[in-house]
Design a protein around this motif. Sequence first.
Motif, PDB file in Angstrom:
ATOM      1  N   ILE A 129       0.827  -1.214   0.000  1.00 58.00           N
ATOM      2  CA  ILE A 129       0.000   0.000   0.000  1.00 58.00           C
ATOM      3  C   ILE A 129       0.857   1.258   0.000  1.00 58.00           C
ATOM      4  O   ILE A 129       0.556   2.245  -0.658  1.00 58.00           O
ATOM      5  N   ILE A 130       1.947   1.209   0.759  1.00 54.32           N
ATOM      6  CA  ILE A 130       2.724   2.424   0.978  1.00 54.32           C
ATOM      7  C   ILE A 130       4.204   2.074   0.938  1.00 54.32           C
ATOM      8  O   ILE A 130       4.561   0.900   1.101  1.00 54.32           O
ATOM      9  N   GLY A 131       5.057   3.040   0.715  1.00 55.92           N
ATOM     10  CA  GLY A 131       6.498   2.761   0.645  1.00 55.92           C
ATOM     11  C   GLY A 131       7.268   3.757   1.483  1.00 55.92           C
ATOM     12  O   GLY A 131       6.706   4.731   1.977  1.00 55.92           O
ATOM     13  N   PRO A 132       8.562   3.530   1.621  1.00 50.62           N
ATOM     14  CA  PRO A 132       9.364   4.420   2.467  1.00 50.62           C
ATOM     15  C   PRO A 132       9.335   5.879   2.036  1.00 50.62           C
ATOM     16  O   PRO A 132       9.330   6.775   2.872  1.00 50.62           O
ATOM     17  N   ARG A 133       9.289   6.119   0.708  1.00 50.41           N
ATOM     18  CA  ARG A 133       9.285   7.519   0.259  1.00 50.41           C
ATOM     19  C   ARG A 133       8.010   8.237   0.690  1.00 50.41           C
ATOM     20  O   ARG A 133       8.042   9.399   1.061  1.00 50.41           O
ATOM     21  N   ASP A 134       6.885   7.481   0.650  1.00 49.97           N
ATOM     22  CA  ASP A 134       5.616   8.101   1.058  1.00 49.97           C
ATOM     23  C   ASP A 134       5.663   8.461   2.545  1.00 49.97           C
ATOM     24  O   ASP A 134       5.204   9.529   2.956  1.00 49.97           O
ATOM     25  N   VAL A 135       6.211   7.559   3.347  1.00 43.73           N
ATOM     26  CA  VAL A 135       6.287   7.806   4.790  1.00 43.73           C
ATOM     27  C   VAL A 135       7.136   9.040   5.062  1.00 43.73           C
ATOM     28  O   VAL A 135       6.766   9.921   5.842  1.00 43.73           O
ATOM     29  N   ILE A 136       8.306   9.113   4.367  1.00 40.55           N
ATOM     30  CA  ILE A 136       9.194  10.260   4.565  1.00 40.55           C
ATOM     31  C   ILE A 136       8.478  11.549   4.161  1.00 40.55           C
ATOM     32  O   ILE A 136       8.588  12.581   4.828  1.00 40.55           O
TER      33      ILE A 136
END
Length: 524
Positions: A129-136
Amino acid sequence: TKTISKCYVQVTGMTCASCVANIERNLRREDGIHSILVALMAGKAEVRYNPAVIHPSAIAELIQELGFGATVMENCGEGDGILELVVRGMTCASCVHKIESTLMKTNGVLYCSVALATNKAHIKYDPEIIGPRDVIQVIKDLGFTTSLVKKDRSASHLDHKQEIRQWKRSFVVSLVFCIPVMGLMIYMMVMDSQLSDAHTHQNMSSEEMEALHSSMVLEYQLLPGLSVMNFLSFLLCVPVQMFGGWHFYIQAYKALKHKTANMDVLIVLATSIAFVYSFVILLVAMAEKAKVNPVTFFDTPPMLFVFISLGRWLEHVAKGKTSEALARLISLQATEATIVTLGPGNVLLSEEQVDVELVQRGDVVKVIPGGKFPVDGRVIEGHSMVDESLITGEAMPVTKKPGNTVIAGSINQNGSLLISATHVGADTTLSQIVKLVEEAQTSKAPIQQFADKLSGYFVPCIVAVSVVTLFAWIIIGFVDFEIVEKYFLGYNKSISAAEVIIRFAFQASITVLCIACPCSLGLA
């Protein structure tokens, strides 16, 4: 909308990329299967399916029909991505709360904890659903600066240079002092046998008499009760006990502190007791001005330390070899990736350089000629030849066209490729290999664990046996002194019977300890 569930299947019997392709191709055709991703090194398939149509057990059966072993994995948490971030700009607990609550509301974030003191955030997310770049990005939008925790890419923690040096030094020190001790011992043995011959045959030639006199030199007493032989052995034994056995003492102390008895405890016990006993008996003999030289065990510690430190040294050298291989493997990983955004009709809209750790599943990555593939993926566009020798050992480049899979760490040769990332981070083939090698290094062979367990019982047993020996001989001696007299040759008639018994009992119990220590179990 139909619900999509996800399951993991452990697949055995896959040998190469064509097996992977075979499984993926066949399962995609089945009803109710949305997508499937197979990781060759991990032996794992991640399947997204519609639970209304098909069950995980049925999926495993489909894979088995293709001729592979397949079992459904219960713990599905393995697919969670874990992200460690350094967050700057937090001032108080409310900042922490703000970040945590915002992230927890974000779709795809499963768990999040932020520590104000260390400026670190630990986040678990669902890579679907989501990736590290989105979290950052989410954290940046809140007004904080954030970056990845830099991983140590070198395999320095697997480097055995220091241990190799330490055991080599220990071995050399022990060896230097051990050779003369052994020489003296063998010489004495030979001479002793000649002496006993001399007593049986009175008529000896002059040469044999000469030899006897030279052996007398070693038996010659510097001080009453202190022979040259014992004095030399003592001198040679001290440095070994101090320098050669230094690491054993440290290890043994640590083991005893935790109330366990390992190999090192035995070694230390036997060598120390042999040394201390021999030393004490020399002092006693000197105090008594004994005519007959006491039997000492100064030859035990140096020889023991030589064998064991040689074993440890070789073990670390072997481990160091695998570490080198591992360090080379780790150095194959690319550090950066070029991520591109595609418009309709695969038109390049933009591209940016990011850290490899930030590549998400499904990203489109551009690999230029001569570049390394940062992640495992599938070719979307472009034709090229790729050198995959790091995985396959095949020196000939392999042709890649749209639809083919590529492996992280392999080198793109002549054409530019666009690939879609399928396995990123710790799931790439290369990371899996590194992980396997690391695990192989840190885990002990079953036989080694067994030996450790045995020596846990073995040490107390030997100590108990030697104590029993001590008391048994004391009792025997006081009941029937003749037996002790028969075995304990050459004692000074001027000392009391009780002392003779106690001395003999001690000698017997120490002998038990010294002989049991270098047993094959320990050396192995």
